[in-house]
Write an enzyme that holds these catalytic residues in place. Sequence first.
Site, PDB file in Angstrom:
ATOM      1  N   GLU A 255      96.789  -3.529  70.466  1.00 24.47           N
ATOM      2  CA  GLU A 255      98.049  -4.141  70.674  1.00 24.47           C
ATOM      3  C   GLU A 255      99.079  -3.042  71.294  1.00 24.47           C
ATOM      4  OE1 GLU A 255      98.647  -6.329  67.177  1.00 24.47           O
ATOM      5  OE2 GLU A 255      98.319  -8.402  68.384  1.00 24.47           O
ATOM      6  N   LYS A 256      98.524  -1.977  71.218  1.00 32.63           N
ATOM      7  CA  LYS A 256      99.832  -0.854  71.671  1.00 32.63           C
ATOM      8  C   LYS A 256     100.189  -1.270  73.092  1.00 32.63           C
ATOM      9  CE  LYS A 256      98.420   3.252  73.214  1.00 32.63           C
ATOM     10  NZ  LYS A 256      98.872   3.203  74.512  1.00 32.63           N
TER      11      LYS A 256
ATOM     12  N   GLN B 285     100.028  -5.741  78.389  1.00 35.48           N
ATOM     13  CA  GLN B 285      98.516  -5.842  78.980  1.00 35.48           C
ATOM     14  C   GLN B 285      97.562  -7.007  78.464  1.00 35.48           C
ATOM     15  OE1 GLN B 285      96.029  -2.307  80.141  1.00 35.48           O
ATOM     16  NE2 GLN B 285      94.920  -2.732  78.081  1.00 35.48           N
TER      17      GLN B 285
ATOM     18  N   HIS C  94      90.410   3.268  69.645  1.00 39.51           N
ATOM     19  CA  HIS C  94      89.246   2.749  70.370  1.00 39.51           C
ATOM     20  C   HIS C  94      88.091   2.573  69.291  1.00 39.51           C
ATOM     21  CE1 HIS C  94      90.872   5.243  73.739  1.00 39.51           C
ATOM     22  NE2 HIS C  94      90.896   3.928  74.136  1.00 39.51           N
TER      23      HIS C  94
ATOM     24  N   SER D 193      95.216   8.206  74.262  1.00 41.01           N
ATOM     25  CA  SER D 193      94.555   9.126  74.968  1.00 41.01           C
ATOM     26  C   SER D 193      95.495  10.277  75.355  1.00 41.01           C
ATOM     27  CB  SER D 193      93.593   8.504  76.043  1.00 41.01           C
ATOM     28  OG  SER D 193      92.954   7.509  75.486  1.00 41.01           O
TER      29      SER D 193
END
Length: 276
Positions: free
Chosen positions: A147-148, A152, A37, A185
């Site tokens: 980009e993980k 999405q 992040h 996370s």
Amino acid sequence: MLVINTIAELTRIVDEVKSEGKTIGLVPTMGALHDGHLSLIKRARLENEVVFVSIFVNPVQFNNQDDLVKYPRTLERDVELIGEYADYAFAPTVEEVFPTPPTEEYHFGPVEEVMEGAARPGHFNGVGVIVRRLLDWVRPDKAYFGEKDYQQIAVIRELVRQCDIKSEIVPCPIVREPNGLAMSSRNRRLTPEQFETAANIHRILVESQQLEDVPQIKAFVEAEIAKYPEFKLDYFEIADADTLQTVHSMADAAGVMGFITVYVGEVRLIDNIRYK
Ligand code: PAF
């Protein structure tokens, strides 16, 4: 950095910033912030005059209630972590964002029908609901996504196209732990042993880049993952990097990527790698 809790205050501040003609960068997050992040927030800082970070665990994108309940929440620490880089943290309650249950229905087409969309019914609609609202409220020049969650980003690009939203969507590279595990996370829910074992997901993907064609890669990755009793493969797909549709040969698309989802114990981790 100022923490904002209400849409009214957010709107007032955004109006003020816009009236001063300043550029806005938005980093949408669900909190439990990590260096991945931070890399988005630092980039937003470099490219915009004012940076907003939203911190909101969006209940409507969870198709699994247990996952929602167990999702880490570390607001105080998050606020401390980003204080140096962001101007505003928007951290509303669920009631503030959804005073009534949302009824929007999006159809993102083929990019949402595969992989995460197929495995997690309703997930991308929930992402669309919150991202649309955040983009409407903050009206950023640029919005940053990691980009993980590669699929999405494809879904959000489609959302922006369908809704004629002017914000630029900026994809940012995956940030990894020193052992190679993609930062997430959810990694906080791993035991120290699981954290070390989970690093093999990336190692296996990197080794698979040495192989020539799709069936070989698929067989290799599936066999290697199966060697770890702690792993349960949800899916490994090799797909066109633009359309996200499955390819059967490297010649089928200009860009080809591998997308993997593995349960490590109870924790569902995703990662991806580019083959060409
Ligand atoms: O990637 C995430 O953390 C979330 O899906 C997002 C984009 C913040 C929407 O809740």
